[in-house]
Design an enzyme around this catalytic site. Sequence first.
Site, PDB file in Angstrom:
ATOM      1  N   ASP A 112      79.436 -40.468  18.468  1.00 19.10           N
ATOM      2  CA  ASP A 112      80.595 -39.787  19.062  1.00 19.10           C
ATOM      3  C   ASP A 112      81.861 -40.520  18.614  1.00 19.10           C
ATOM      4  O   ASP A 112      81.975 -41.733  18.806  1.00 19.10           O
ATOM      5  CB  ASP A 112      80.468 -39.817  20.588  1.00 19.10           C
TER       6      ASP A 112
ATOM      7  N   ASN B 249      85.146 -39.358  19.428  1.00 17.49           N
ATOM      8  CA  ASN B 249      86.362 -39.106  20.230  1.00 17.49           C
ATOM      9  C   ASN B 249      86.140 -39.307  21.727  1.00 17.49           C
ATOM     10  O   ASN B 249      86.927 -38.837  22.539  1.00 17.49           O
ATOM     11  CB  ASN B 249      86.856 -37.669  19.954  1.00 17.49           C
TER      12      ASN B 249
ATOM     13  N   ASP C 257      84.127 -38.111  23.971  1.00 20.51           N
ATOM     14  CA  ASP C 257      83.752 -37.070  24.946  1.00 20.51           C
ATOM     15  C   ASP C 257      82.259 -37.134  25.269  1.00 20.51           C
ATOM     16  O   ASP C 257      81.724 -36.274  25.959  1.00 20.51           O
ATOM     17  CB  ASP C 257      84.145 -35.670  24.430  1.00 20.51           C
TER      18      ASP C 257
ATOM     19  N   ASP D 155      79.595 -36.060  16.941  1.00 20.35           N
ATOM     20  CA  ASP D 155      80.415 -35.083  16.217  1.00 20.35           C
ATOM     21  C   ASP D 155      80.462 -35.420  14.720  1.00 20.35           C
ATOM     22  O   ASP D 155      79.930 -36.450  14.286  1.00 20.35           O
ATOM     23  CB  ASP D 155      81.826 -35.059  16.811  1.00 20.35           C
TER      24      ASP D 155
ATOM     25  N   ASP E 214      71.203 -26.331   8.585  1.00 19.63           N
ATOM     26  CA  ASP E 214      70.067 -25.773   9.317  1.00 19.63           C
ATOM     27  C   ASP E 214      70.347 -24.279   9.515  1.00 19.63           C
ATOM     28  O   ASP E 214      71.304 -23.902  10.200  1.00 19.63           O
ATOM     29  CB  ASP E 214      69.944 -26.471  10.687  1.00 19.63           C
TER      30      ASP E 214
ATOM     31  N   ASP F 292      64.995 -22.374  10.045  1.00 21.66           N
ATOM     32  CA  ASP F 292      64.379 -22.433  11.372  1.00 21.66           C
ATOM     33  C   ASP F 292      63.366 -21.297  11.574  1.00 21.66           C
ATOM     34  O   ASP F 292      63.684 -20.134  11.302  1.00 21.66           O
ATOM     35  CB  ASP F 292      65.518 -22.291  12.402  1.00 21.66           C
TER      36      ASP F 292
ATOM     37  N   GLU G 223      60.849 -24.229   8.064  1.00 22.97           N
ATOM     38  CA  GLU G 223      60.138 -24.797   9.208  1.00 22.97           C
ATOM     39  C   GLU G 223      59.017 -23.824   9.496  1.00 22.97           C
ATOM     40  O   GLU G 223      59.270 -22.645   9.769  1.00 22.97           O
ATOM     41  CB  GLU G 223      61.045 -24.920  10.443  1.00 22.97           C
TER      42      GLU G 223
ATOM     43  N   HIS H 184      63.515 -33.551  15.846  1.00 23.27           N
ATOM     44  CA  HIS H 184      64.207 -33.377  17.142  1.00 23.27           C
ATOM     45  C   HIS H 184      63.381 -32.586  18.143  1.00 23.27           C
ATOM     46  O   HIS H 184      63.812 -32.374  19.283  1.00 23.27           O
ATOM     47  CB  HIS H 184      65.544 -32.682  16.883  1.00 23.27           C
ATOM     48  N   ASP H 185      62.187 -32.119  17.708  1.00 17.92           N
ATOM     49  CA  ASP H 185      61.324 -31.328  18.604  1.00 17.92           C
ATOM     50  C   ASP H 185      60.090 -32.073  19.065  1.00 17.92           C
ATOM     51  O   ASP H 185      59.313 -31.531  19.868  1.00 17.92           O
ATOM     52  CB  ASP H 185      60.806 -30.075  17.865  1.00 17.92           C
TER      53      ASP H 185
HETATM   54  O1  TEU Z   1      61.547 -24.994  16.531  1.00 16.05           O
HETATM   55  C1  TEU Z   1      60.513 -24.024  16.609  1.00 16.05           C
HETATM   56  C2  TEU Z   1      59.259 -24.710  16.924  1.00 16.05           C
HETATM   57  O2  TEU Z   1      58.221 -24.341  16.455  1.00 16.05           O
HETATM   58  C3  TEU Z   1      59.354 -25.954  17.765  1.00 16.05           C
HETATM   59  O3  TEU Z   1      60.507 -25.706  18.555  1.00 16.05           O
HETATM   60  C4  TEU Z   1      58.177 -26.129  18.693  1.00 16.05           C
HETATM   61  O4  TEU Z   1      57.154 -25.275  18.347  1.00 16.05           O
HETATM   62  C5  TEU Z   1      58.648 -25.810  20.089  1.00 16.05           C
HETATM   63  O5  TEU Z   1      59.431 -26.957  20.456  1.00 16.05           O
HETATM   64  C6  TEU Z   1      57.519 -25.526  21.024  1.00 16.05           C
HETATM   65  O6  TEU Z   1      56.961 -26.698  21.490  1.00 16.05           O
HETATM   66  C7  TEU Z   1      62.793 -24.550  15.999  1.00 16.05           C
HETATM   67  C8  TEU Z   1      63.798 -25.678  16.213  1.00 16.05           C
HETATM   68  O7  TEU Z   1      63.370 -26.836  15.490  1.00 16.05           O
HETATM   69  C9  TEU Z   1      63.868 -25.954  17.699  1.00 16.05           C
HETATM   70  O8  TEU Z   1      64.712 -27.079  17.970  1.00 16.05           O
HETATM   71  C10 TEU Z   1      64.428 -24.722  18.383  1.00 16.05           C
HETATM   72  O9  TEU Z   1      64.399 -24.932  19.774  1.00 16.05           O
HETATM   73  C11 TEU Z   1      63.590 -23.478  18.031  1.00 16.05           C
HETATM   74  O10 TEU Z   1      63.230 -23.372  16.667  1.00 16.05           O
HETATM   75  C12 TEU Z   1      64.403 -22.218  18.332  1.00 16.05           C
HETATM   76  O11 TEU Z   1      65.459 -22.142  17.397  1.00 16.05           O
HETATM   77 CA    CA Z   2      82.568 -36.307  20.337  1.00 15.75          CA
END
Ligand code: TEU
Ligand code: CA
Length: 553
Positions: free
Chosen positions: A21, A23, A25, A29, A98, A199, A254, A327-328
Amino acid sequence: MTHTWWKESVIYQIYPRSFKDSNGDGIGDLQGIIEKLDYLSNLGVDVLWLSPVYKSPNDDNGYDISDYYNIMKEYGDMNDFDQLLKGIHQRGMRMLMDLVVNHTSDEHQWFEESRKSKDNPYRDFYFWKPGKNGGPPNNWKSFFGGSAWEYDETTDEYYLHLFTKKQPDLNWENEKVRAEVHKILKFWLDKGVDGFRMDVIPCISKRLEFEDGDISDFGKLIQERYSNGPRVHEFLQEMNKAVLSNYDIMTVGEGPGITKELANLYVGKDRGELDMIFHFGHMFLDHGKGGRFDPLDFSFQEFKKVFAEWDQSIGEEGWINIFLDNHDFPRMVSRWGTDGKYRVKSSKLLAMLLLTMRGTPCIYQGSEIGMTNVEFNNIRDCRDIETLNAYKEHIEKGGDSEAFMKVHHTHGRDNVRTPIHWDGTDQAGFTTGKSWIKVNPNYQQINIEKALNNSHSIYYFFQEMLALRKTHKTLVYGDFKLLKASDKQLFAYTRKDSENQFLVLLNFSEERYGLDGIVDPEKAEIIIANYVGCEEFENELRGWEARLYELNA
Ligand code: TEU
Ligand code: CA
């Protein structure tokens, strides 16, 4: 071997909201990323994949886009973006955006129009259907809990959303939708972006009969109803022909639901579709029939088998990504390694796995210092819509809150979305304000400032492995062969081409492992290891020990 830059690259994934971050908040960013470009360049990564930075109401943290041509206000503006892209290129790195075009935000102008009336010109940008027997048109479930259909009173119909109800699915059958997507691609590519991570791309073609599915098994539902629809390859080939093929770029799908048997239909070199995919063979291993919050045990042999079988089925025909978290999914050291006494050793071991496989590796932000899962005991600390929806469903069914939070600690997405630990000052140096999500309390033990001041840190191990991969192309292109497939503790494999042969030994346990007969010290030289002083342990691996050998012919 033809040299291909996107095969020889290593991707570093940035989740902008939690990266830095600038700034105060409390939200990461673009200027924050600009501040850290030298840090990333010094690590030695080649391509920066940014999770979505487009305008969004952030129902799903940017994966719900309301304007594809403008930057999310919390992240900055188009000038910041242009400055970031320039800074990345000046350092010889590339940027992946993305692309989220399976769905938009319900606040996108297209959906706002579409929902106004049945004869609105944008009506067919989405899937609208009348209800059935007083309920949704079919039994499909959202990835994020509940029905995949939301009733809209204005026109007395339901719309489809495989994710949250604020993420209505785009209707790719409509050539106007496809033309709009091509325009979006062209806009960013003409700005100089070096490609896209796409995605849930296997879901863009819907089975228009909209038949009920087996909702008792979510993984099966994805494969049988949501992914690999009848026109997915036609849409991707059309997109490639119309736009992608005109640029020297990298395209990464993905691929939830893409099986190893179907993979080369997406990434085969003559298919004219995508360059590579993130497959979910290992990622869904511990997902039970109820999905991520219905965890399953799995064997180490199954984990190893995924790598061997996917490499086998892709072969020389296609290409894949190699990743252990994003991130998932939970932090790789907490999920596949161990984040206790052997956190550093097992992080380095996982780095060696990530960077010695055939494919384009992807490092998730924070893995380079061994960041771990975070224990949130209170649902109020969670921010992820998938978690919040699942918690609500769990409690409504009479489930116990503590039990849910326990599963969240090992399987929830908030684990990987806490701020990056830049140093040991307040809020880990991520922000001078109040962070949008709690900082992991272990930031004083685990942070980048400490790592940069310790020549034996995970960071420098990643840096050395990245440099090795650059100078030893056998690690990129060489044949993969799994050894001792049934072994419960050792992950061993070779990488071989006409020039070199490497042997990788990874001890996925704190128990020692005897190497009798696996390595002939006369014919093997250690290139890198996560322990110092391996020579006196020629015939034994210590706890979580990882070694890369060069085998002399
Ligand atoms: O993820 C799709 C996906 O397959 C994963 O999100 C996972 O299967 C899901 O978390 C179920 O457990 C993509 C992105 O990476 C994710 O961050 C988004 O939330 C999702 O699509 C919708 O855009
Ligand atoms: Ca910020």
